[in-house]
Design a protein around this motif. Structure first.
Motif, PDB file in Angstrom:
ATOM      1  N   THR A   1       0.844  -1.195   0.000  1.00 19.69           N
ATOM      2  CA  THR A   1       0.000   0.000   0.000  1.00 19.69           C
ATOM      3  C   THR A   1       0.886   1.255   0.000  1.00 19.69           C
TER       4      THR A   1
ATOM      5  N   TRP B   1      -7.435  -3.012   3.268  1.00 24.36           N
ATOM      6  CA  TRP B   1      -6.931  -3.452   1.958  1.00 24.36           C
ATOM      7  C   TRP B   1      -7.671  -4.700   1.504  1.00 24.36           C
TER       8      TRP B   1
ATOM      9  N   ASP C   1      -5.294   4.291  -1.724  1.00 22.12           N
ATOM     10  CA  ASP C   1      -4.269   3.914  -0.746  1.00 22.12           C
ATOM     11  C   ASP C   1      -4.110   4.988   0.312  1.00 22.12           C
TER      12      ASP C   1
END
Length: 435
Positions: free
Chosen positions: A240, A259, A279
């Motif tokens: 990420t 995620w 992100d």
């Protein structure tokens, strides 16, 4: 003038696929010629078994290498599947195939077994081609060939212009190729991507041979063709963007949970994960550990565009991470299977740090002498591993064996071994890791 520049200036490598340069190609001193239309026009997109059978028969009966390209919808759709496959071969012309309508192209792949496939940046397209049954047994990578030959710019457009004297159309590489029907300008662009690929391959083969690097390139191409599919990445959530800001284990757990939740949603909706949640938003939530929907909505990435139901979904992921017992929290960093990061070498093993410094300088000098990027001369990871744990007795044989053991090709072993022997011997080869 570099070898690559000499190639670009040499009229003998400005080929046009059978058309005299005076008619359609750039002169040695003239401006590059725009390539506006495929030679036979835009081929129809193959969307059924009957059309596919005709393409398979035509390409099986063709001659010489086959140019292959694939278009994906990165940034729009989930995963890296192919949404268009382009091919061109002497005697068969060009073909455009819709792998959504024709998802099994294994018969086409089998018809081209033993034929050399010409791709540009092969490692980018091979995974999505493999998914639809197309796996080459031999290949020629024009991007990698350009790197080995010392070209400063190795994008397809730059290579076609510099070597062949034609300008390819730009502007459609990053479009959403999952669009149906595909617009004609996009199809024209796709067909032109393979129009001169075999011509480029032939010119680069001559240049590599002139530089004495053709066998090196063939070894590299063979290694790519023989490589197995990549293993699934372990803990992909750790990639990420912005993860370096996240240090506490509870916060890492939030990143992981968000995620994985995002990934499930993106896969179900068949959209790029970044279109579901950025992100930056994941990292923001991990650092803030919001206690309720209102606190979450106040964070960047969770603003007014995100509905109440979605906010509750993301908050539930955060709460799941908060509720994990200590033993189930992820550890910071990833397990290290090789040497530690080079920045830590000076403290952990000064002798190894000295070896690495000497080796890097030697490899850099050799790469400059051979006119190619260092990473194509030898993998930086291989150099680090050999320097961290050198052979007990450093000589040409032991260093060559070490390089080969880490996957270096024979040409790389031959070129790099003398450099590493000198570096390891001159910088204290006898001191092992942790000494």
């Amino acid at each position: 003038m570099t070898d690559a520049q000499e190639t670009a200036a040499d009229s003998s490598v400005r080929t046009t696929g059978g058309t005299p340069p005076d008619d359609a190609g750039a002169s040695v001193l003239g401006a590059p010629t725009p390539l506006l239309e495929p030679r036979e026009g835009i081929p129809p997109v193959i969307t059924d078994e009957a059309g596919l059978a005709e393409v398979i028969a035509a390409f099986a009966a063709g001659s010489g290498p086959v140019a292959v390209d694939a278009e994906r919808a990165s940034g729009y759709r989930y995963g890296q599947r192919a949404y268009l496959v382009q091919l061109r071969r002497e005697g068969a012309g060009s073909a455009l195939i819709d792998p959504v309508a024709c998802p099994d192209l294994s018969s086409l792949g089998e018809a081209l077994t033993g034929v050399e496939w010409v791709l540009h940046a092969a490692t980018q397209d091979l995974p999505c081609l493999r998914e639809i049954g197309m796996v080459p047994t031999r290949l020629f990578d024009t991007e990698l060939a350009g790197r080995l030959a010392g070209f400063p710019r190795v994008g397809l457009g730059a290579m076609v212009e510099g070597v062949l004297g034609f300008v390819l159309e730009k502007g459609h590489s990053a479009v959403d190729w999952s669009t149906r029907p595909l617009p004609d300008p996009w199809l024209r662009y796709a067909a032109l991507d393979v129009e001169l690929l075999v011509d480029l391959r032939d010119a680069l083969e001559k240049e590599l041979d002139r530089q004495g690097k053709l066998d090196w390139a063939l070894q590299e191409f063979g290694a790519i063709a023989a490589a197995p599919p990549a293993e699934p990445r372990k803990d992909p959530w750790r990639r990420t963007s912005g993860m370096h800001k996240v240090r506490r284990r509870r916060q890492l757990a939030v990143v992981r949970e968000l995620w994985e939740t995002r990934d499930r949603i993106a896969q179900r909706r068949d959209v790029s994960p970044g279109k579901v949640l950025s992100d930056a938003a994941i990292v923001e939530a991990a650092l803030s550990l919001p206690v309720n929907v209102h606190a979450l909505a106040a964070l960047n990435g969770f603003g007014h565009r995100v509905g109440r139901r979605q906010l509750e979904q993301w908050l539930a992921a955060v709460d799941r991470a908060k509720a994990l017992p200590e033993a189930q929290l992820p550890q910071p960093g990833q397990p290290v299977t090789g040497p530690p990061p080079p920045r830590a070498w000076a403290d952990k093993d000064p002798a190894a740090a000295a070896r690495l410094s000497a080796a890097r300088a030697g490899v850099s000098a050799l790469a400059e002498q051979l006119n190619m990027p260092q990473e194509n001369l030898v993998s930086p990871d291989t150099v680090r591993r050999v320097c961290w744990e050198p052979p007990a007795a450093v000589d040409a044989g032991t260093v060559a064996d070490a390089l080969a053991g880490y996957g270096a090709r024979p040409w790389q072993v031959e070129q790099v071994t003398p450099v590493l022997v000198a570096s390891l011997s001159g910088a204290g080869a006898g001191a092992g890791a942790g000494a």
